[in-house]
Design an enzyme around this catalytic site. Structure first.
Site, mmCIF file in Angstrom:
data_model
loop_
_atom_site.group_PDB
_atom_site.id
_atom_site.type_symbol
_atom_site.label_atom_id
_atom_site.label_comp_id
_atom_site.label_asym_id
_atom_site.label_seq_id
_atom_site.Cartn_x
_atom_site.Cartn_y
_atom_site.Cartn_z
ATOM 1 N N HIS A 193 -8.110 -4.664 -0.883
ATOM 2 C CA HIS A 193 -6.854 -3.953 -0.622
ATOM 3 C C HIS A 193 -5.973 -4.716 0.360
ATOM 4 C CE1 HIS A 193 -4.397 -0.395 -1.074
ATOM 5 N NE2 HIS A 193 -4.222 -0.339 0.236
ATOM 6 N N SER B 87 0.835 -1.201 0.000
ATOM 7 C CA SER B 87 0.000 0.000 0.000
ATOM 8 C C SER B 87 0.877 1.262 0.000
ATOM 9 C CB SER B 87 -0.961 -0.074 1.194
ATOM 10 O OG SER B 87 -1.934 0.912 1.122
ATOM 11 N N ASP C 237 -10.142 -4.094 -5.287
ATOM 12 C CA ASP C 237 -9.529 -3.117 -4.373
ATOM 13 C C ASP C 237 -10.321 -1.810 -4.397
ATOM 14 O OD1 ASP C 237 -7.881 -1.280 -3.064
ATOM 15 O OD2 ASP C 237 -6.039 -2.213 -3.803
HETATM 16 C C1 MLT Z 1 -1.453 5.958 -0.124
HETATM 17 O O1 MLT Z 1 -1.828 6.930 0.464
HETATM 18 O O2 MLT Z 1 -0.269 5.667 -0.306
HETATM 19 C C2 MLT Z 1 -2.529 5.066 -0.659
HETATM 20 O O3 MLT Z 1 -3.743 5.723 -0.655
HETATM 21 C C3 MLT Z 1 -2.618 3.782 0.076
HETATM 22 C C4 MLT Z 1 -2.847 4.011 1.536
HETATM 23 O O4 MLT Z 1 -1.887 4.222 2.253
HETATM 24 O O5 MLT Z 1 -3.993 3.935 1.986
#
Ligand code: MLT
Length: 213
Positions: free
Chosen positions: A188, A107, A157
């Protein structure tokens, strides 16, 4: 430099002396340096593990760079944080005697790993990107020269639309990465299918290529 003087709070687990490249573990929003150690041990048994904690706090939750909203990134901050993380990797390589690491990011951690591939292609020997999205609207022309990259996307996701992940895959391919792209029947979150795909990839010929890098 002593490990306690390194610029990021981190955990380090030495490898077992085999030729596997070290892993740079990059957690998701709200995670910390302990989060991905079990995944790293499962995905690449015997590899050294280097796991920093992101230095940005969002409502008290660690991240690797600022965002303006979910999926909307502060690209100026991201570029600065990529340089900070590259500096940490150089310090850690010297302190622990490591070759260039392969990133394993989830992520937010996958997003800074993707940005690092495109902005500082000299730092990583490869990367496994779990639920990554496009971090930079217009990245510079990077030369990844066959660097192995695994992208694991979730078909359902809710945070990363597939079209967005497709754009990153296109940028990486254009830069010359040796891209292995999988779309898993997942959301996700990380699941068993990710662990299986990561283990197979880290054991594969792609990683023989990273060893030689
Ligand atoms: C981010 O902010 O890098 C993406 O939206 C993934 C997350 O951290 O939720």
């Amino acid at each position: 430099m002593r490990p306690s003087d390194l610029s990021f709070l981190h955990r380090f687990e030495p490898g077992d002396g085999s030729a596997r490249p070290p892993l740079l573990l990059l957690h998701g929003t709200g995670g910390d340096e302990g989060d991905l150690l079990p995944l790293g041990r499962m995905a690449a048994p015997g590899a050294a593990l280097l796991s920093p904690r992101g230095q940005v706090l969002e409502h008290g939750q660690p991240r690797f760079f600022r965002r303006l909203a979910e999926g909307v990134f502060d690209e100026a901050d991201l570029r600065r944080r990529v340089e900070d993380l590259a500096g940490f990797v150089a310090e850690a390589r010297a302190a622990y005697g490591l070759p260039a690491p392969v990133a394993l990011g989830f992520s937010n951690g996958a997003n800074i790993a993707a940005a690092m591939l495109l902005l500082r292609p000299d730092v990583l020997a490869g990367a496994a990107l779990v639920r990554a999205m496009t971090p930079l609207a217009s990245p510079p022309q990077a030369r990844l020269d066959g660097r192995p990259v695994l992208m694991l996307s979730g078909a359902m996701d809710p945070i990363v639309p597939l079209a967005n992940a497709d754009r990153l895959a296109g940028q990486l391919t254009e830069a010359g990465a040796w891209l292995d792209r999988r779309i898993l029947p997942a959301g996700h979150g990380l699941g068993q299918a990710d662990v299986a795909a990561l283990s197979a990839w880290f054991a594969s010929t792609a990683m023989q290529g990273a060893n030689a890098a």
